[in-house]
Motif scaffolding. Structure first.
Motif, PDB file in Angstrom:
ATOM      1  N   VAL A   1     -20.281  70.579  20.275  1.00 49.53           N
ATOM      2  CA  VAL A   1     -21.539  70.185  19.610  1.00 49.53           C
ATOM      3  C   VAL A   1     -21.489  68.700  19.237  1.00 49.53           C
ATOM      4  O   VAL A   1     -22.448  67.950  19.479  1.00 49.53           O
ATOM      5  N   LEU A   2     -20.371  68.268  18.667  1.00 45.86           N
ATOM      6  CA  LEU A   2     -20.285  66.878  18.216  1.00 45.86           C
ATOM      7  C   LEU A   2     -20.396  65.913  19.403  1.00 45.86           C
ATOM      8  O   LEU A   2     -21.090  64.895  19.326  1.00 45.86           O
ATOM      9  N   LEU A   3     -19.743  66.258  20.511  1.00 48.41           N
ATOM     10  CA  LEU A   3     -19.815  65.383  21.697  1.00 48.41           C
ATOM     11  C   LEU A   3     -21.217  65.395  22.302  1.00 48.41           C
ATOM     12  O   LEU A   3     -21.739  64.358  22.711  1.00 48.41           O
ATOM     13  N   GLN A   4     -21.841  66.548  22.317  1.00 44.88           N
ATOM     14  CA  GLN A   4     -23.195  66.659  22.862  1.00 44.88           C
ATOM     15  C   GLN A   4     -24.172  65.810  22.038  1.00 44.88           C
ATOM     16  O   GLN A   4     -25.026  65.102  22.595  1.00 44.88           O
ATOM     17  N   LEU A   5     -24.024  65.853  20.710  1.00 40.32           N
ATOM     18  CA  LEU A   5     -24.915  65.066  19.842  1.00 40.32           C
ATOM     19  C   LEU A   5     -24.773  63.581  20.154  1.00 40.32           C
ATOM     20  O   LEU A   5     -25.750  62.841  20.221  1.00 40.32           O
TER      21      LEU A   5
ATOM     22  N   ASN B   1     -25.539  75.688  18.797  1.00 36.65           N
ATOM     23  CA  ASN B   1     -24.940  74.738  17.853  1.00 36.65           C
ATOM     24  C   ASN B   1     -24.253  75.497  16.723  1.00 36.65           C
ATOM     25  O   ASN B   1     -24.879  75.936  15.762  1.00 36.65           O
ATOM     26  N   GLU B   2     -22.929  75.627  16.858  1.00 32.78           N
ATOM     27  CA  GLU B   2     -22.147  76.399  15.887  1.00 32.78           C
ATOM     28  C   GLU B   2     -22.196  75.776  14.488  1.00 32.78           C
ATOM     29  O   GLU B   2     -22.219  76.471  13.475  1.00 32.78           O
ATOM     30  N   LEU B   3     -22.244  74.437  14.470  1.00 31.81           N
ATOM     31  CA  LEU B   3     -22.275  73.719  13.195  1.00 31.81           C
ATOM     32  C   LEU B   3     -23.575  74.040  12.439  1.00 31.81           C
ATOM     33  O   LEU B   3     -23.573  74.298  11.237  1.00 31.81           O
ATOM     34  N   ALA B   4     -24.682  74.037  13.199  1.00 35.29           N
ATOM     35  CA  ALA B   4     -25.981  74.348  12.583  1.00 35.29           C
ATOM     36  C   ALA B   4     -25.986  75.777  12.076  1.00 35.29           C
ATOM     37  O   ALA B   4     -26.424  76.051  10.953  1.00 35.29           O
ATOM     38  N   GLY B   5     -25.464  76.712  12.895  1.00 42.29           N
ATOM     39  CA  GLY B   5     -25.463  78.124  12.533  1.00 42.29           C
ATOM     40  C   GLY B   5     -24.722  78.371  11.234  1.00 42.29           C
ATOM     41  O   GLY B   5     -25.188  79.092  10.353  1.00 42.29           O
ATOM     42  N   LYS B   6     -23.576  77.726  11.109  1.00 40.75           N
ATOM     43  CA  LYS B   6     -22.749  77.897   9.908  1.00 40.75           C
ATOM     44  C   LYS B   6     -23.523  77.448   8.657  1.00 40.75           C
ATOM     45  O   LYS B   6     -23.582  78.133   7.647  1.00 40.75           O
ATOM     46  N   HIS B   7     -24.137  76.257   8.759  1.00 43.63           N
ATOM     47  CA  HIS B   7     -24.873  75.735   7.597  1.00 43.63           C
ATOM     48  C   HIS B   7     -26.128  76.566   7.329  1.00 43.63           C
ATOM     49  O   HIS B   7     -26.473  76.822   6.174  1.00 43.63           O
ATOM     50  N   LEU B   8     -26.812  76.983   8.409  1.00 43.12           N
ATOM     51  CA  LEU B   8     -28.050  77.757   8.221  1.00 43.12           C
ATOM     52  C   LEU B   8     -27.781  79.087   7.522  1.00 43.12           C
ATOM     53  O   LEU B   8     -28.544  79.506   6.651  1.00 43.12           O
ATOM     54  N   ARG B   9     -26.685  79.742   7.905  1.00 40.45           N
ATOM     55  CA  ARG B   9     -26.369  81.031   7.248  1.00 40.45           C
ATOM     56  C   ARG B   9     -26.131  80.826   5.753  1.00 40.45           C
ATOM     57  O   ARG B   9     -26.591  81.609   4.923  1.00 40.45           O
TER      58      ARG B   9
ATOM     59  N   GLY C   1     -27.145  63.567   7.737  1.00 41.56           N
ATOM     60  CA  GLY C   1     -26.574  63.421   9.076  1.00 41.56           C
ATOM     61  C   GLY C   1     -25.156  62.898   8.942  1.00 41.56           C
ATOM     62  O   GLY C   1     -24.508  63.085   7.904  1.00 41.56           O
ATOM     63  N   GLN C   2     -24.714  62.192   9.962  1.00 39.41           N
ATOM     64  CA  GLN C   2     -23.332  61.723  10.006  1.00 39.41           C
ATOM     65  C   GLN C   2     -22.947  60.909   8.761  1.00 39.41           C
ATOM     66  O   GLN C   2     -23.666  59.981   8.392  1.00 39.41           O
ATOM     67  N   PHE C   3     -21.815  61.252   8.137  1.00 36.07           N
ATOM     68  CA  PHE C   3     -21.335  60.471   6.993  1.00 36.07           C
ATOM     69  C   PHE C   3     -20.681  59.186   7.503  1.00 36.07           C
ATOM     70  O   PHE C   3     -19.910  59.231   8.471  1.00 36.07           O
ATOM     71  N   ALA C   4     -20.929  58.072   6.804  1.00 32.59           N
ATOM     72  CA  ALA C   4     -20.201  56.832   7.125  1.00 32.59           C
ATOM     73  C   ALA C   4     -18.698  57.066   6.965  1.00 32.59           C
ATOM     74  O   ALA C   4     -17.890  56.497   7.693  1.00 32.59           O
TER      75      ALA C   4
ATOM     76  N   ALA D   1     -28.825  71.602  10.478  1.00 34.66           N
ATOM     77  CA  ALA D   1     -29.577  72.806  10.107  1.00 34.66           C
ATOM     78  C   ALA D   1     -31.087  72.590  10.240  1.00 34.66           C
ATOM     79  O   ALA D   1     -31.856  73.550  10.319  1.00 34.66           O
ATOM     80  N   ALA D   2     -31.512  71.319  10.263  1.00 37.68           N
ATOM     81  CA  ALA D   2     -32.942  71.023  10.365  1.00 37.68           C
ATOM     82  C   ALA D   2     -33.426  71.101  11.808  1.00 37.68           C
ATOM     83  O   ALA D   2     -34.613  71.194  12.065  1.00 37.68           O
ATOM     84  N   ASP D   3     -32.487  71.059  12.746  1.00 43.19           N
ATOM     85  CA  ASP D   3     -32.859  71.051  14.156  1.00 43.19           C
ATOM     86  C   ASP D   3     -31.899  71.944  14.931  1.00 43.19           C
ATOM     87  O   ASP D   3     -31.126  71.472  15.773  1.00 43.19           O
ATOM     88  N   PRO D   4     -31.902  73.238  14.586  1.00 43.56           N
ATOM     89  CA  PRO D   4     -30.875  74.096  15.173  1.00 43.56           C
ATOM     90  C   PRO D   4     -31.103  74.360  16.652  1.00 43.56           C
ATOM     91  O   PRO D   4     -32.214  74.664  17.060  1.00 43.56           O
ATOM     92  N   LYS D   5     -30.056  74.179  17.420  1.00 44.89           N
ATOM     93  CA  LYS D   5     -30.102  74.536  18.837  1.00 44.89           C
ATOM     94  C   LYS D   5     -29.324  75.847  18.948  1.00 44.89           C
ATOM     95  O   LYS D   5     -28.397  76.078  18.169  1.00 44.89           O
TER      96      LYS D   5
END
Ligand SMILES: NC(=O)c1ccc[n+]([C@@H]2O[C@H](COP(=O)([O-])OP(=O)(O)OC[C@H]3O[C@@H](n4cnc5c(N)ncnc54)[C@H](OP(=O)(O)O)[C@@H]3O)[C@@H](O)[C@H]2O)c1
Length: 273
Positions: free
Chosen positions: A231-235, A99-107, A125-128, A92-96
């Protein structure tokens, strides 16, 4: 009373422990109290009942509200809740734009910001704990098979997210803040797999696969839709060419360095045995 949604989750369980340890009264929500194994000191309630009476602060886990918040925020305000601490995402801090994941959190973030309540938006970011997805392969002595072996990320221990969330709920330090949270180091997946092996006490193997093979496998997982998988693969692809970004926030907020992946692996060794 602090209400913790997703209380049996990676973050929620540690958060309940932290809050009880600090002497705060906690109502812990789960879909199934009978199997939740939550501490006896917590008041355990069902997620679908969402009891808000007497609640002053609420920890909001999007995993519970993936299909929408409904009227939760209005009900919370009417019930006298004063503060929401939301587990959001660094995405959500760097929405492209795509990026569906960012959109969901941003809303969801926007709804919380506009609720009229005090808020804190935690952006890890990524959880261990995503490495728990390798459990079956490692237990079976099979190699962990993932794409983009050279990509380095900064996985964060769920305990550190919980420690920051506890601070946001118990003090006024983080009202109106949106801290991006990460682990203390950049690390690749092959290195993570090796560290799990060291914690378990037996060698583990990593095998790089193509992004196409990974995509096919991810699409078979529950809750994984095309938009999210891409999105996850692109990241991960981008992380092959970008130095990992370590955020100072965990140490700044909690006063202690973030836990390393080796510490996470030691804490979770039994999960891989
Ligand atoms: N994983 C990552 O790398 C990452 C990175 C950034 C942000 N995040 C954010 O963190 C969230 C996950 O946090 P987490 O790992 O602590 O949570 P989690 O362990 O995935 O889930 C928390 C709890 O929520 C409940 N739950 C799960 N699905 C539900 C559903 N459909 N309806 C109602 N309750 C449900 C479950 O509790 P019961 O079974 O007891 O009801 C579960 O234990 C993600 O949704 C995302 O928003 C994750």
């Amino acid at each position: 009373m602090i209400l913790v949604t997703g209380a049996t989750g990676n973050v929620g369980r540690h958060l309940v422990g932290e809050l009880l340890g600090a002497g705060a009264p906690v109502r812990a929500l789960t879909r199934d109290p009978a199997t939740a194994h939550l501490p006896a000191d917590a008041e355990v309630a069902r997620t679908d009942e969402m009891p808000l009476d007497g609640v002053t602060s609420l920890f909001l886990n999007p995993a519970v509200f993936w299909n929408g918040l409904g009227d939760l925020l209005d009900r919370a305000r009417d019930a006298g809740v004063r503060r929401i601490v939301m587990l959001s995402s660094a995405a959500a801090a760097d929405p492209k734009p795509d990026n569906e994941l960012a959109g969901k959190h941003l809303r969801m973030e926007r709804a919380v910001e506009e609720s009229g309540l005090e808020w804190t938006l935690l952006r890890p970011g990524q959880f261990a704990s995503n490495a728990l997805g390798w459990r079956e392969d490692i237990r079976a002595g099979e190699p962990v098979r993932e794409p983009y072996a050279a990509a380095r990320d900064t996985p964060i221990h769920e305990r550190d997210i919980a420690a920051v969330a506890a601070r946001a709920l118990l003090t006024d330090d983080l009202v109106g803040a949106k801290p991006v949270l990460s682990g203390p180091e950049g690390i690749s997946q092959p290195e993570m797999v090796r560290l799990i092996g060291e914690a378990v006490g037996r060698p583990t193997r990593f095998e790089e696969i193509s992004p196409e093979e990974a995509r096919e496998r991810m699409l078979k997982m529950p809750y994984m839709r095309e938009g999210i998988v891409d999105v996850l693969l692109q990241l991960r692809k981008e992380a092959e060419h970008r130095p990992p970004e370590v955020s100072p926030e965990v140490e700044r907020i909690t006063g202690r360095p973030g836990r390393t992946f080796a510490e996470w692996a030691a804490d979770h060794a039994d999960d891989f045995r």
